[in-house]
Enzyme design. Structure first.
Site, mmCIF file in Angstrom:
data_model
loop_
_atom_site.group_PDB
_atom_site.id
_atom_site.type_symbol
_atom_site.label_atom_id
_atom_site.label_comp_id
_atom_site.label_asym_id
_atom_site.label_seq_id
_atom_site.Cartn_x
_atom_site.Cartn_y
_atom_site.Cartn_z
ATOM 1 N N GLY A 38 0.774 -1.232 0.000
ATOM 2 C CA GLY A 38 0.000 0.000 0.000
ATOM 3 C C GLY A 38 0.804 1.280 0.000
ATOM 4 O O GLY A 38 0.272 2.341 -0.315
ATOM 5 N N ASP A 39 2.098 1.203 0.350
ATOM 6 C CA ASP A 39 2.945 2.406 0.354
ATOM 7 C C ASP A 39 4.398 2.001 0.127
ATOM 8 O O ASP A 39 5.295 2.399 0.858
ATOM 9 C CB ASP A 39 2.792 3.156 1.678
ATOM 10 C CG ASP A 39 3.365 4.567 1.636
ATOM 11 O OD1 ASP A 39 3.514 5.126 0.518
ATOM 12 O OD2 ASP A 39 3.688 5.126 2.698
ATOM 13 N N LEU A 40 4.623 1.225 -0.920
ATOM 14 C CA LEU A 40 5.934 0.619 -1.152
ATOM 15 C C LEU A 40 6.842 1.576 -1.926
ATOM 16 O O LEU A 40 7.107 1.388 -3.104
ATOM 17 C CB LEU A 40 5.773 -0.703 -1.916
ATOM 18 C CG LEU A 40 7.026 -1.580 -2.029
ATOM 19 C CD1 LEU A 40 7.491 -2.035 -0.653
ATOM 20 C CD2 LEU A 40 6.744 -2.781 -2.925
ATOM 21 N N HIS A 41 7.321 2.608 -1.250
ATOM 22 C CA HIS A 41 8.297 3.502 -1.868
ATOM 23 C C HIS A 41 9.686 3.183 -1.337
ATOM 24 O O HIS A 41 9.862 2.394 -0.412
ATOM 25 C CB HIS A 41 7.914 4.971 -1.652
ATOM 26 C CG HIS A 41 7.831 5.386 -0.214
ATOM 27 N ND1 HIS A 41 8.938 5.586 0.582
ATOM 28 C CD2 HIS A 41 6.756 5.633 0.584
ATOM 29 C CE1 HIS A 41 8.574 5.952 1.780
ATOM 30 N NE2 HIS A 41 7.248 5.986 1.825
#
Length: 299
Positions: A192-195
């Protein structure tokens, strides 16, 4: 009592108002209670992200970190994701206190994927992690498909009310993706927030993911955050479209997902990000590159 970084206190109060002020006032005693309950000793300076603090500790199991987040719906399912992965490609979850939004986690290294010298290789690393993290989602996680009606309504509303609107064909492409892909998604656990900043160097494995949101849906959904990581490399490219498409292809192949689904999700989410940026006064350069990505990926 541990000291809470002043920057974290200030930004939490600015964002959350009086509830944030009350929470950070209680935070030192909350941390002390958790340290005592989990038999941990602080072993380094307190760090923080946008919504939580991280305290390096020594516990019976060795080096760990105590993470305490501001109570918010977006933080509810983080421990569920960690528990489901069981240390496979992500930090191990040792203890959890859901009522207090607290976790005791495996301590990874200090470096992140954002510091990797080769952006293409960094994207491939993130893609390989996304492939490993794509396990069947447990019951109870929010389903991305359930957000599709809200996304569609938001795209239509924002296209008509925000300044400097995107071309109609760009918004229509995003709407088509939400209608066609948003409502039909697999039951797969999605970070969901794989930076790049949420992938840490480690010893047990070369890289470990942290800070998941914990959704069930399409793994291709995670690609936008990698496009928006290290934007400066895209801005320096001679051919922006080729550079963006190359980054998407590297992620898709490493993650084992369809390139076309990745392109469509990134285009749709770029439009949503562009709308959000207009409403929240994103810097002009960030709006410009986000707009350009949304436009380039229309087919």
């Amino acid at each position: 009592m541990v000291g809470i970084p002043e920057t974290f206190v200030r930004t939490t109060v600015e964002r959350e108002g009086e509830p944030g002020r009350a929470w950070v006032a209680h935070l030192p005693s909350l941390v002390d209670e958790l340290l005592q309950t989990w038999n941990c000793t602080p072993s380094g300076p307190v760090g923080h992200g946008g919504v939580g603090i991280v305290v390096p500790v020594r516990s019976a199991g060795g080096a760990a970190v105590l993470k305490v987040s501001f109570p918010h719906p977006g933080n509810v399912h983080e421990p569920d994701a960690f528990a489901m992965w069981g240390g496979r490609g992500a930090a191990r979850l040792h203890r959890r206190d859901d009522a207090r939004f607290a976790m005791l986690l495996e301590r990874a290294g200090a470096g992140t994927l954002a510091e990797h010298g080769d952006v293409e290789e960094a994207v491939a690393v993130a893609g390989l992690l996304a492939r490993r993290l794509a396990v069947p989602a447990p019951p109870g996680l929010p389903r991305l498909r359930d957000l599709a009606p809200e996304w569609e309504a938001g795209l239509r509303r924002d296209a008509g009310r925000l300044p400097r609107p995107l071309p109609r064909c760009v918004v229509e492409a995003a709407l088509a993706t939400v209608r066609e892909l948003g409502r039909d998604q697999p039951e797969t656990l999605v970070h969901g927030d794989l930076h790049f900043g949420n992938v840490l160097r480690a010893e047990r494995e070369p890289w470990l993911a942290i800070d998941p949101k914990g959704y069930a849906g399409d793994p291709a959904y995670d690609a936008l955050t990698l496009v928006r990581s290290r934007f400066e490399d895209l801005l320096a490219a001679d051919d922006l479209e080729a550079a963006v498409l190359r980054r998407l292809a590297v992620f898709a192949d490493a993650a084992g997902v369809d390139r076309e689904r990745v392109r469509r999700w990134v285009q749709a989410r770029a439009v949503m990000a562009a709308h959000w940026g207009r409403a929240h006064d994103d810097p002009a350069w960030l709006l410009a590159i986000t707009d350009r990505v949304a436009e380039l990926l229309v087919r």
